[in-house]
Scaffold this active site. Sequence first.
Site, short mmCIF file in Angstrom:
data_model
loop_
_atom_site.label_atom_id
_atom_site.label_comp_id
_atom_site.label_asym_id
_atom_site.label_seq_id
_atom_site.Cartn_x
_atom_site.Cartn_y
_atom_site.Cartn_z
N TRP A 151 4.43 -4.49 2.39
CA TRP A 151 3.02 -5.54 2.75
C TRP A 151 2.93 -7.14 2.81
O TRP A 151 1.76 -7.11 2.69
CB TRP A 151 2.48 -4.82 0.85
CG TRP A 151 2.69 -4.85 0.09
CD1 TRP A 151 3.07 -4.09 -0.72
CD2 TRP A 151 3.00 -6.06 -0.69
NE1 TRP A 151 3.89 -4.85 -2.12
CE2 TRP A 151 3.92 -6.15 -1.83
CE3 TRP A 151 2.07 -7.59 -0.77
CZ2 TRP A 151 3.80 -6.88 -3.06
CZ3 TRP A 151 2.86 -8.35 -1.52
CH2 TRP A 151 3.03 -8.27 -2.91
N ARG B 54 -5.43 4.69 -0.17
CA ARG B 54 -6.26 4.72 -1.28
C ARG B 54 -7.52 3.99 -2.36
O ARG B 54 -7.80 2.93 -1.30
CB ARG B 54 -4.26 4.71 -2.27
CG ARG B 54 -4.57 3.47 -2.35
CD ARG B 54 -3.36 2.75 -3.55
NE ARG B 54 -2.23 1.64 -2.72
CZ ARG B 54 -1.46 1.04 -3.54
NH1 ARG B 54 -0.42 2.18 -4.04
NH2 ARG B 54 -0.90 0.30 -3.15
N GLU C 154 6.11 -2.23 -12.49
CA GLU C 154 7.16 -1.69 -10.86
C GLU C 154 7.08 -3.27 -11.36
O GLU C 154 6.44 -4.90 -11.32
CB GLU C 154 6.14 -2.14 -10.15
CG GLU C 154 4.47 -0.67 -10.94
CD GLU C 154 3.95 -0.83 -9.15
OE1 GLU C 154 3.35 -1.28 -8.06
OE2 GLU C 154 2.64 0.29 -9.68
N GLU D 63 4.52 3.91 2.77
CA GLU D 63 5.23 3.00 2.51
C GLU D 63 6.63 2.87 2.59
O GLU D 63 7.88 2.75 1.48
CB GLU D 63 5.66 2.74 0.76
CG GLU D 63 3.81 2.02 0.19
CD GLU D 63 3.74 2.08 -1.47
OE1 GLU D 63 4.21 2.70 -1.97
OE2 GLU D 63 2.31 1.13 -1.73
N GLN D 64 7.50 3.56 4.04
CA GLN D 64 8.92 4.03 4.12
C GLN D 64 9.54 2.70 3.96
O GLN D 64 10.71 2.87 3.65
CB GLN D 64 8.50 5.30 4.83
CG GLN D 64 7.70 5.11 6.47
CD GLN D 64 7.50 4.98 7.81
OE1 GLN D 64 8.68 5.82 7.78
NE2 GLN D 64 6.83 5.89 7.68
N MET D 65 9.03 1.89 4.65
CA MET D 65 9.22 0.28 4.44
C MET D 65 10.04 -0.30 3.24
O MET D 65 10.46 -1.55 2.84
CB MET D 65 8.84 -0.64 5.70
CG MET D 65 9.26 0.19 6.87
SD MET D 65 10.70 0.88 7.28
CE MET D 65 10.85 -0.47 7.74
N HIS D 66 9.34 0.16 2.09
CA HIS D 66 9.45 -0.45 0.88
C HIS D 66 10.24 0.41 0.31
O HIS D 66 10.83 1.18 -0.04
CB HIS D 66 8.00 -0.37 -0.11
CG HIS D 66 8.30 -0.61 -1.11
ND1 HIS D 66 9.06 -0.33 -2.09
CD2 HIS D 66 6.95 -1.49 -1.24
CE1 HIS D 66 8.84 -1.96 -3.01
NE2 HIS D 66 7.66 -2.11 -2.66
N ASN E 34 -4.65 2.87 -11.20
CA ASN E 34 -3.67 2.50 -11.14
C ASN E 34 -3.64 1.09 -10.49
O ASN E 34 -4.54 1.35 -8.97
CB ASN E 34 -2.39 2.79 -9.63
CG ASN E 34 -1.06 2.20 -9.39
OD1 ASN E 34 -0.53 2.00 -9.91
ND2 ASN E 34 -1.32 1.94 -8.79
N GLU E 35 -3.35 -0.31 -11.04
CA GLU E 35 -3.67 -1.53 -10.19
C GLU E 35 -5.58 -1.46 -10.00
O GLU E 35 -6.17 -1.54 -9.06
CB GLU E 35 -3.39 -1.66 -8.80
CG GLU E 35 -1.89 -1.75 -9.30
CD GLU E 35 -0.62 -2.76 -8.16
OE1 GLU E 35 -1.44 -1.90 -7.25
OE2 GLU E 35 0.30 -2.99 -8.48
C1 GAL Z 1 2.01 -1.79 -5.77
C2 GAL Z 1 1.38 -0.58 -6.52
C3 GAL Z 1 2.24 0.53 -5.89
C4 GAL Z 1 2.93 0.31 -4.55
C5 GAL Z 1 3.56 -0.95 -4.81
C6 GAL Z 1 4.77 -1.38 -4.08
O1 GAL Z 1 0.60 -2.68 -5.77
O2 GAL Z 1 0.55 0.04 -7.67
O3 GAL Z 1 1.59 1.95 -5.62
O4 GAL Z 1 1.93 0.35 -3.63
O5 GAL Z 1 2.59 -1.57 -4.98
O6 GAL Z 1 4.63 -3.12 -3.70
#
Ligand code: GAL
Length: 674
Positions: A328, A103, A320, A368-371, A141-142
């Site tokens: 991450w 992204r 968020e 992000e499956q581990m998030h 986004n960010e």
């Molecule tokens: C943020 C982002 C989200 C997601 C999240 C995961 O930085 O805006 O889309 O990736 O982190 O922690």
Amino acid sequence: MQLGVCYYPEHWPRAQWAEDARRMFAMGIRLVRIAEFAWSVIEPEPGEFHWDWLDEAVETLHAAGLGIVLCTPTATPPKWLVDRMPDMLAVDPQGRPRGFGSRRHYCFSHAGYRSESQRISRAVAERYGQHPAVVAWQTDNEYGCHDTVLSLSESARRGFRHWLAARYTTIDALNDAWGTVFWSQVYRSFDEIDLPALTVTEAHPAHRLDWRRFASDEVVAFNREQVAILRALSPGRPVSHNFMGFFTEFDHHAVAADLDIATWDSYPLGFTQMFFLTAEEKARWARTGHPDIPAFHHDLYRGMCRGADGQGDGRWWVMEQQPGPVNWAHWNPAPHDGMVRLWTWQAFAHGAEVVSYFRWRQAPFAQEQMHTGLLRPDSSEDQGALEAAQVGAELQALAAVGVLDPQSLTALPMRPAVAMVFDYDALWMAQIQPQGADYHPLELKFRAYEGLRRLGLDVDIVPPGAELSGYRLVVLAAQPHVSPALRRALAQAVAAGAQVVLGPRTGSKSAHLAFPADEAGGPWAVLPPGPLAALAGVRVERVASLPPGCAEGIEVGGVTVTVRRWREDLALVGADTLASFNDGRPALTRNGPVRYVAGWLDADGWQAVFTGAAADAGLTAQPLPDGLRISRAGGLTLAFNFSDLARDWTPTPMATPVLGGAHLTPRSLAVWRD
Ligand code: GAL
């Protein structure tokens, strides 16, 4: 004060959406953010829009009583768009185009992408701008995530030249301002100027500083184009953007000037692992997060959208909120039970209107499956969901007894007596020429903030143009360039009786990252603190960065604290010495109400300096028990225990507990009515 959640209807079977919405509402959630990465499902082929799924998602959430925060999907341009104009890709610091497949691959300066971003924003806003469920917008986004502000693209090069020509008018003016006579860098025209990268050794600092300013202006312009569309097509709905933590690559105050609400994305455990904390701190705070990381950003982002005159209370949200382990960071520990609730309340205690969790359900596929989410991939409730529901119930209970405004749960207003100036441009200066490998100006600010918070002081983190005269204590921890406006604001604050604390390197640079010029017109530069020399009563004759191990203890107000990384040799021109280095030179001085700190301090050191300054300012500043933090807002005092040990604490004998009480078990909180 409301709870929200980030939801991706496009990730889940349609048949489940209504049940998801019902469960959200039952959990106390009232806002749902959607669609920030949905471009390729909204417009799978160029010009062919598939709205049916998004229409249904919007209606389903609306029918469940949820408000929608709708996003422009520009952080993830689809493959077909990249293939149509490959030069829209950002170019990395090594000169390589960034690839498709994650992204934020776009370059802010690409005119074609800018018009595509407006086209898709317009399409979404035309369709949903007047929908009663849409209560707010998020742009993109960010901005800047994954190092995407600076791009070495051809578009950026052209844009930079135009930007320079507009700023300097003549090339001679630029040569003069930068000092290009050094190393034979003189330019004959703006068209000769490249981006300051891939040079043999360090590129010219003024050149680099202007590049950062240009790149920041590109983010501002990109955002402004979307905001204009949203305002025209969706009048009356606030526009926000979700900023990040410990991120300084563009001027957030300048972006926020076009927004109604500043939001940010709070990942306390991820940030604790990824940023400058010591190994010991990373271990100690692995499962709670460092107590001051969320608070620092809450106070920073509260200082963003301060209304038309720039002086009001800033509207801000957590868009968020970490619900469990993330994916991450170098290590991704799990929060202790209780932390999701504590972080949520901590945000409300600093004036948040909304805390929105990322994300509703953990994705069983992709990056992000581990998030974690509030729900596990099998749709069962994870710990974060239980704690979110608990906060929802607590808010209702406190509203029912009138502790919180029962009509609207209005966010808690704050009136801190301490202001800390936060200036992105000033950070870039010290980042460009740190002069010591571990001289991190953002960390310096954070450590100063930590020192204030350990003393129980509430802090406004304000832009450099803010009015300062209402504060009792003003802190400039890392401010190399002091503009005439900032100097005036400081002088007014001093005249109104404020104490001022200046950190090392204050006033050491001009707007072009050179030594300050002599305002009297003399031929030579002046020594730091430049325009603040008279106020501070000192002159900095020499500076030195200190390699690891070259630390020195100094005694501040009876406490021995450590100076490391940086020290300055001061000549006194009016100031008194409050603390000295071993060689007898001043380490901390005071000139009336103005203190000057001549070295790098850790939080202990700042705490000792602020103990004296707060006393002189007439503020009550008592060291809090280790790991405890407090916040005063809206007639309440809120206490948070981040430590592993129980703490006993009460604000005043008169205060009445309305949630929890004087005995705070580990990771618990208490709310008191004053
Ligand atoms: C943020 C982002 C989200 C997601 C999240 C995961 O930085 O805006 O889309 O990736 O982190 O922690």
